[in-house]
Design a protein around this motif. Structure first.
Motif, PDB file in Angstrom:
ATOM      1  N   ILE A  97      -6.307   9.729  -2.041  1.00 31.73           N
ATOM      2  CA  ILE A  97      -6.132   8.309  -2.346  1.00 31.73           C
ATOM      3  C   ILE A  97      -6.598   7.515  -1.146  1.00 31.73           C
ATOM      4  N   SER A  98      -7.282   6.431  -1.397  1.00 25.69           N
ATOM      5  CA  SER A  98      -7.834   5.725  -0.252  1.00 25.69           C
ATOM      6  C   SER A  98      -7.406   4.270  -0.192  1.00 25.69           C
ATOM      7  N   PHE A  99      -6.231   3.953  -0.755  1.00 19.99           N
ATOM      8  CA  PHE A  99      -5.695   2.638  -0.439  1.00 19.99           C
ATOM      9  C   PHE A  99      -5.532   2.581   1.060  1.00 19.99           C
ATOM     10  N   LYS A 100      -6.071   1.590   1.652  1.00 21.07           N
ATOM     11  CA  LYS A 100      -6.137   1.569   3.110  1.00 21.07           C
ATOM     12  C   LYS A 100      -4.929   0.892   3.721  1.00 21.07           C
ATOM     13  N   PRO A 101      -4.037   1.651   4.326  1.00 18.22           N
ATOM     14  CA  PRO A 101      -2.933   0.987   5.006  1.00 18.22           C
ATOM     15  C   PRO A 101      -3.473   0.289   6.250  1.00 18.22           C
ATOM     16  N   THR A 102      -3.136  -0.947   6.416  1.00 18.88           N
ATOM     17  CA  THR A 102      -3.629  -1.669   7.588  1.00 18.88           C
ATOM     18  C   THR A 102      -2.449  -2.338   8.274  1.00 18.88           C
TER      19      THR A 102
ATOM     20  N   VAL B  75      -7.520   7.607  -7.176  1.00 18.40           N
ATOM     21  CA  VAL B  75      -7.997   8.119  -5.886  1.00 18.40           C
ATOM     22  C   VAL B  75      -8.230   7.047  -4.831  1.00 18.40           C
TER      23      VAL B  75
ATOM     24  N   ARG C 169      -3.603  13.252   0.653  1.00 15.69           N
ATOM     25  CA  ARG C 169      -4.644  12.777   1.573  1.00 15.69           C
ATOM     26  C   ARG C 169      -4.920  11.333   1.233  1.00 15.69           C
TER      27      ARG C 169
ATOM     28  N   GLY D  12      -5.678   6.984   2.431  1.00 12.22           N
ATOM     29  CA  GLY D  12      -5.956   5.909   3.375  1.00 12.22           C
ATOM     30  C   GLY D  12      -7.265   6.010   4.113  1.00 12.22           C
ATOM     31  N   ASP D  13      -8.205   6.777   3.650  1.00 12.34           N
ATOM     32  CA  ASP D  13      -9.475   6.823   4.366  1.00 12.34           C
ATOM     33  C   ASP D  13     -10.426   5.755   3.838  1.00 12.34           C
TER      34      ASP D  13
ATOM     35  N   THR E 127       0.828  -1.207   0.000  1.00 11.93           N
ATOM     36  CA  THR E 127       0.000   0.000   0.000  1.00 11.93           C
ATOM     37  C   THR E 127       0.864   1.258   0.000  1.00 11.93           C
TER      38      THR E 127
END
Lengths: 351, 351
Positions: free
Chosen positions: B9-14, A155, A59, A61-62, A48
């Motif tokens: 960007i919303s790749f979700k770091p987990t 995005v 911005r 990771g939401d 990621t």
């Protein structure tokens, strides 16, 4: 305030026949230039972060991506396309960058084909654990390249592990103004049919790749190889066509006859192609000679060029050329060439 | 007019660890209730038409779907999630309808978690050729059911053949008004942490399913099984929370501690859970007794409940209950329970 969605569905009914289907060995083999740690080695968080570095954003990771406030009197246009390794692309001849670029172009062409402007893309990526991280980085680099070219952006997305490498893109676009979108049902008798881009090049490129392999394709065929591995979409062509009087539009994705038949049926018209305007050029003829294949089959059934095909009452818009005319329909034949039934009519079939 | 996208960007770091991963035999086996012709038998066009019949729409089959003109001062919110059979769901215990419902809920939860309202979904579906058509029909029926419940709609999609059954959903939502979205970085010291929905039920359900199989789960555990196979999302909860003063929100998808840690780190706060408010209820304790598993592990690491977790300075919004407090951070510990380090902290890892 409750917004009521206009009931729209865009599962694309096609009339495809079994044609292009690559066969790949299992497990998926990555060419040796993709080296170093795998996604299983580094874990999801590192993948990621690597993606975020390749497609940087202030911005991230939401739960979801918030797009900018749209200009007044605009509508959002959405489309999705799934690319499966071994079926829609092959690592035997496409680089990771090319797959990334193609995935974006293919989806943005669907947005442009409505007369809209792509503004964002989302990526759903499934891949085996042994996928090298640098493959993912090069894939994202290709996507970033193309989204940037369209003043657009990656995005968001989601990653998952699966045996098959699958690139799912959702494209989001903005349709300005109150005039209708360039839907398939708005071709009208008397209009000219116009096209922007090559027709048949992608299929010819694929035929060369399958016969020779990427490294051994004879010199001079680069435009055909590029058309297949990294097709081009000039930003704004669809918007320009809508602004200058086009009413119906689609892109040449499943095959020229197949895609125009869908438009003709939906609009209840006959579309007559001008053979002189689509006749295979010297490059296609040369490729046909090399392979012993009639280049007309590529022109009429190839698809995957993502060339925009529109109908308009005006002159051909900037960047488009006239390739046919729209007529009232008299019989079952919806697409003709110089008034006659096409020699080749097949196209893409998923199953 | 050129709209400039805010870079999102919303790749979700987990921070996931290997946990839930089903193992399925290959090739994919469909339970016997899915009978009749396969998608390979009927072809793509028939599958597409069947989908359109299950999710009917007056306007279908174009290159992209045009959404309605949005109300002034709204923004579009987008998210995507990929569900892979054998990893995110299993046909060993989930019905096609449940998979469809879960896919929509999981994606719409991401939209609600921004304080937005889901308005549309796109489906990317890859499946083997031997997938029964009636499986696809039931899958779509489940999606239709859930999209309808949210006054939303399945507006498009793409089908492809692959060995793995993969359901990719892109959810599109509308964020009304000019106040900020409920992003992960807006939790503030002094706020209360509130939750809407069960916590740990889905993980307990999965544990029961893996141990007993669907048909043999002891009576009385239906709420846990349902939480896993067909989680619920009450429409509008996220919008209500935003309207009544919530500032940060996420959903419990990867595990309570993992998801709250992401929020706490992004907001640079410590989130302290109140053990009394999240203590396993009698049903979870009973399931724990049956399986010899500490039910706290389900509560703290389970995820997949898609319960909304928000921080607010006001009282708990309608449908939410208080489960903790937000504090200034003093040390590396970002999530505590009654001021102490949690016993279980793991979560979901994709690779």
């Amino acid at each position: 305030m409750v917004l009521v969605l206009s009931p729209v569905i865009s599962f694309k009914p096609t009339h495809r026949t079994k044609g292009r289907c690559y066969v790949t060995a299992k497990p998926l083999h990555f060419p040796s230039r993709y080296t170093g740690p795998t996604v299983a080695d580094v874990g999801e968080r590192a993948v990621t972060l690597a993606i975020q570095r390749m497609a940087p954003s202030s911005r991230n990771g939401d739960d979801a991506a918030v797009l900018a406030t749209p200009a007044p009197n605009t509508r959002t246009v959405v489309s999705t396309d799934v690319l499966v390794e071994g079926r829609h692309f092959s690592l035997d001849w496409s680089s990771a960058e090319e797959v990334g670029r193609k995935a974006i172009v293919q989806n943005f062409a669907d947005i442009e084909a409505m007369g809209a402007r792509p503004i964002a893309a989302l990526l759903g990526l499934t891949m085996p654990g042994h996928t090298p991280l640098n493959f993912v980085q090069r894939l994202i680099a290709g996507m970033w390249d193309k989204t940037l070219q369209h003043n657009s952006e990656l995005v968001g997305g989601d990653l998952a592990r699966a045996d098959t490498l699958i690139v799912s893109i959702t494209a989001i676009g903005i349709l300005g103004g109150s005039s209708p979108a360039l839907t398939l049902d708005r071709a009208r008798a008397g209009q000219r049919l116009v096209a922007s881009g090559p027709i048949g090049y992608s299929a010819a490129g694929l035929a060369l790749l399958r016969h020779y392999g990427r490294a051994s394709v004879p010199a001079g065929f680069a435009p055909l190889i590029d058309a297949h591995c990294a097709p081009t979409l000039i930003p704004g062509r669809g918007v320009i066509a809508r602004a200058t009087g086009a009413t119906a539009m689609t892109d040449n994705s499943d095959g020229l006859i197949v895609d125009l038949t869908t438009m003709a049926r939906r609009s209840n018209v006959r579309i007559d192609l001008d053979s002189a305007a689509i006749t295979p050029d010297s490059l296609l003829r040369k490729a046909g000679d090399h392979l012993g294949i009639d280049p007309w089959s590529w022109v009429l059934t190839g698809g995957e060029d993502h060339t925009l095909l529109a109908t308009t009452t005006s002159d051909a818009p900037s960047g488009f050329r006239t390739i046919g005319r729209v007529h009232r329909t008299h019989a079952a034949a919806h697409v003709t060439i110089d008034g006659c039934h096409p020699t080749y009519t097949a196209g893409w079939e998923s199953f």
